[in-house]
Design a protein around this motif. Sequence first.
Motif: not given
Length: 59
Positions: A5-20
């Motif tokens: 779940s920690i890695m999943s949360s970090q992956l979602m944050q990374l995806q948002r950062t890349v999208q932005m």
Amino acid sequence: MDLNSIMSSQLMQLQRTVQMSVLQNAMNMDTVAAVQMLQDMPQTAAPHPYKGTEVDIQV
């Protein structure tokens, strides 16, 4: 909290950062293109729509 779940949360944050980041780069490219288009436009002044062609004569 488990590791998955920690890695999943970090992956979602990374995806948002890349999208932005991608969105910001696209907006910058559009801005540069718009500025370039405005700079490439001819700088001649548009004629006045009626000045010098109409005479107002009232008595």
